[in-house]
Scaffold this active site. Structure first.
Site, short mmCIF file in Angstrom:
data_model
loop_
_atom_site.label_atom_id
_atom_site.label_comp_id
_atom_site.label_asym_id
_atom_site.label_seq_id
_atom_site.Cartn_x
_atom_site.Cartn_y
_atom_site.Cartn_z
N TYR A 99 10.76 -2.22 6.96
CA TYR A 99 10.94 -3.64 7.25
C TYR A 99 10.89 -3.78 8.77
CZ TYR A 99 12.54 -4.17 2.38
OH TYR A 99 12.64 -4.18 0.99
N GLY B 34 0.82 -1.21 0.00
CA GLY B 34 0.00 0.00 0.00
C GLY B 34 0.85 1.26 0.00
P1 FDA Z 1 0.04 -1.33 6.28
O1 FDA Z 1 -1.33 -0.97 5.87
O2 FDA Z 1 0.23 -2.59 7.07
O3 FDA Z 1 0.69 -0.10 7.03
C1 FDA Z 1 2.01 -0.09 7.54
C2 FDA Z 1 2.13 0.94 8.66
O4 FDA Z 1 1.73 2.22 8.18
C3 FDA Z 1 1.20 0.64 9.84
O5 FDA Z 1 1.78 1.15 11.02
C4 FDA Z 1 -0.04 1.43 9.49
O6 FDA Z 1 -0.85 1.71 10.61
C5 FDA Z 1 0.54 2.68 8.85
N1 FDA Z 1 -0.32 3.26 7.83
C6 FDA Z 1 -0.86 2.63 6.76
N2 FDA Z 1 -1.56 3.48 6.02
C7 FDA Z 1 -1.49 4.68 6.62
C8 FDA Z 1 -2.04 5.95 6.32
N3 FDA Z 1 -2.79 6.13 5.25
N4 FDA Z 1 -1.79 6.97 7.16
C9 FDA Z 1 -1.03 6.79 8.27
N5 FDA Z 1 -0.49 5.61 8.60
C10 FDA Z 1 -0.69 4.55 7.78
N6 FDA Z 1 9.31 -2.00 1.32
C11 FDA Z 1 10.16 -1.37 0.50
O7 FDA Z 1 10.68 -0.31 0.84
N7 FDA Z 1 10.44 -1.89 -0.73
C12 FDA Z 1 9.89 -3.04 -1.18
O8 FDA Z 1 10.17 -3.47 -2.29
C13 FDA Z 1 9.00 -3.74 -0.31
N8 FDA Z 1 8.43 -4.92 -0.68
C14 FDA Z 1 7.58 -5.59 0.19
C15 FDA Z 1 7.03 -6.82 -0.18
C16 FDA Z 1 6.21 -7.50 0.70
C17 FDA Z 1 5.61 -8.81 0.29
C18 FDA Z 1 5.94 -6.96 1.98
C19 FDA Z 1 5.06 -7.71 2.96
C20 FDA Z 1 6.47 -5.73 2.33
C21 FDA Z 1 7.31 -5.04 1.46
N9 FDA Z 1 7.88 -3.82 1.81
C22 FDA Z 1 8.72 -3.18 0.95
C23 FDA Z 1 7.61 -3.25 3.12
C24 FDA Z 1 6.50 -2.22 3.01
O9 FDA Z 1 7.00 -1.04 2.41
C25 FDA Z 1 5.98 -1.86 4.41
O10 FDA Z 1 5.51 -3.01 5.06
C26 FDA Z 1 4.89 -0.79 4.32
O11 FDA Z 1 4.71 -0.22 5.59
C27 FDA Z 1 3.60 -1.39 3.83
O12 FDA Z 1 2.62 -0.43 3.61
P2 FDA Z 1 1.10 -0.91 3.59
O13 FDA Z 1 0.25 0.27 3.42
O14 FDA Z 1 0.96 -2.06 2.67
O15 FDA Z 1 1.00 -1.54 5.04
#
Ligand code: FDA
Length: 504
Positions: free
Chosen positions: A446, A155
């Protein structure tokens, strides 16, 4: 439980009262038949998808800003925690798990991306995945792109909140380096943009970690230019093909790499025969922002030992490369970038390190010995070359501080079991002499709770500084200063959110 059940009822009444704007259609509680599927849809680490995992009292898949404001106001009124979820990729599950009674603001429905090719900008709502961002840009232009992470289901909300690095980082830096405005809803429910939030808060949200300063609703992205043709390769070498020497030589070669070249090595133990023979495999993966001929001559000069040949390389467009690096077969439709669900959920534990001097061959052999203690493919290490543009950006430009002097980053990951948990911690301990010290640096995207965490009841600055300086070095203190100004009561918090300074 009775107290939280009451709170939950009061909270729901408050939401409905505050906001009649279709919010009732996007509220999920455990008695709702879709509750589990909505919760599980964006869980990307199966370690936090068990019957023992604490569950939210309510999930609201918000449709608009008014919904977010209502959840913030009612959660404060009724003493509930908020967890914000965009793509659900948090390594420690912090966007959908809390030990305190909590509500999830799930941004899955807020994922519009609008692209302005003429001005080379885009607005992406925080619920948009990276795949959706890449796809929408490519719909309008094949020579514009955005430098962010590899996995298309990540995301943009969480990713950019923690920095966000990917295949173009040596040319353009991080995703967060290319954010030029944002829309954030703060603890008071105010909708702020860059001008109204001020430069301190705008600095903090670009890398200071999610769920700390408010809810990011949308990012304004500065797009970058890419050539119509890029080149990719994935070349493997086993121990029998001199992998140890090559990994050792790679560490010095990357200093000479052109910034158009991204380079990563995946290291794992693999089966080589049906009789159970195994070896260590080093897979060299690269994106080159140019054609194959220039790549080959560059590799000949800087890393001839790899023996890269034209047949190893594939020319394609940048958008095709995003599908390639997400491990889809060649010629998979680009539509796969819009698919939010990878169809499987791994259970894993991961950790990170940063390296400034090449690791000696003998120490690499010690890593192989440790990989040999586990089943084939149970663990994987990634060495990701830094340098290039990353060296040029000051370490205080945004909260992400891992810049000049970092040679490469190590990402350690293991399939989760009790046995592998102690294995990865022992490997991390073994690596101590070869990685950054004082602090031993780590990357918040990470996330690793082993590096330290807050006490959720009463977070102390001193306790948070232990993990905070690993992620942010001295930027941690500026983050604390911003947090103290914008959320002094520490409403937005989790196990690794920035604490405010308290007067007591
Ligand atoms: P998620 O929704 O779980 O949010 C992560 C954190 O941010 C939480 O603390 C959440 O509460 C907070 N948050 C989310 N949305 C928010 C918003 N709108 N406002 C305020 N806070 C918010 N990283 C990288 O740098 N390069 C890469 O290539 C990858 N590849 C990758 C692959 C896979 C399979 C995974 C599982 C993870 C990665 N990552 C990565 C790591 C990734 O960047 C990291 O886990 C991010 O936080 C994920 O963001 P999401 O919104 O998906 O996560």
């Amino acid at each position: 439980w009775v107290a939280s059940a009451d709170r939950h009822e009061d909270f729901l009444q408050c939401l409905l009262y505050q906001n009649s704007n279709a919010i009732s259609k996007v509220i999920y509680t455990p008695i709702n038949s879709s509750y589990s599927s909505v919760l599980q849809f964006s869980i990307r680490n199966g370690r936090f998808n068990t019957s023992a995992t604490p569950k939210p009292l309510v999930i609201v898949t918000v449709l608009n800003e008014a919904h977010i404001q209502a959840v913030i106001a009612c959660s404060q009124k009724h003493g509930l925690q908020i967890r914000v979820r965009s793509g659900g990729h948090d390594y420690e599950g912090l966007s959908y798990v809390s030990v305190l009674p909590f509500v999830i603001i799930d941004l899955i429905n807020m994922r519009t991306v609008t692209v302005d090719v003429g001005n080379k900008i885009a607005w992406a709502q925080a619920g948009a995945t990276l795949g959706e961002v890449y796809y929408r840009i490519a719909e309008k232009s094949r020579t514009l792109a955005f430098p962010a992470g590899v996995c298309p289901t990540v995301g943009s909300g969480g990713h950019i909140s923690g920095g966000g690095h990917g295949m173009m980082m040596r040319k353009y830096g991080l995703a967060a380096d290319h954010i030029i405005d944002a829309k954030l809803i703060d603890v008071k429910g105010r909708i702020l943009d860059r001008a109204s939030m001020g430069e301190d808060l705008f600095w903090a949200i670009r890398g200071g970690g999610g769920n700390t300063f408010g809810v990011v609703v949308a990012w304004k992205l500065e797009l970058v230019t890419v050539p119509p043709t890029v080149t990719v390769f994935n070349v493997t070498r086993t121990l029998e093909q001199n992998a140890t020497k090559l990994v050792h030589q790679w560490q010095s070669a990357i200093r000479k790499f052109d910034e158009d070249l991204f380079s990563r090595i995946f290291l794992s133990r693999v089966n080589t025969s049906q009789e159970g023979k195994t070896t260590i495999l080093a897979a060299y993966t690269s994106l080159f922002l140019g054609g194959v001929d220039r790549l080959l001559s560059m590799m000949q000069q800087s890393f001839p030992q790899l023996g890269l040949v034209k047949e190893d390389c594939i020319e394609m467009s940048w958008i095709e490369s995003t599908v390639y690096f997400a491990s889809f077969p060649r010629n998979t439709s680009l539509d796969v970038l819009l698919d939010r669900s990878p169809g499987y959920t791994m259970s894993f534990k991961a950790k990170t390190d940063f390296v400034t001097e090449p690791i000696p061959e003998i120490a690499l052999e010690g890593i192989w010995d440790r990989l040999n203690q586990l089943d084939a493919e149970a663990a994987q290490l990634q060495f990701t070359a830094y340098g290039g543009k990353m060296d040029e950006i000051s370490e205080t430009s945004i909260p992400f501080p891992h810049r000049a002097g970092i040679l490469f980053q190590i990402h350690y990951a293991v399939v989760w079991e009790q046995k592998t948990a102690s294995w990865i911690r022992k490997l991390y301990s073994y690596m101590t002499p070869y990685v950054t010290k004082n602090p031993r640096q780590a990357y918040i995207d990470y996330r690793d709770l082993d590096v330290g965490m807050n006490n959720l009841g009463n977070t102390s600055y001193k306790q948070a500084r232990v993990w905070g300086t690993k992620y942010f070095k001295n930027n941690f203190d500026r983050l604390v200063h911003v947090k103290t100004k914008v959320d002094p009561a520490n409403f937005f918090r989790n196990e690794q959110s920035i604490p405010p300074l308290t007067p007591w």
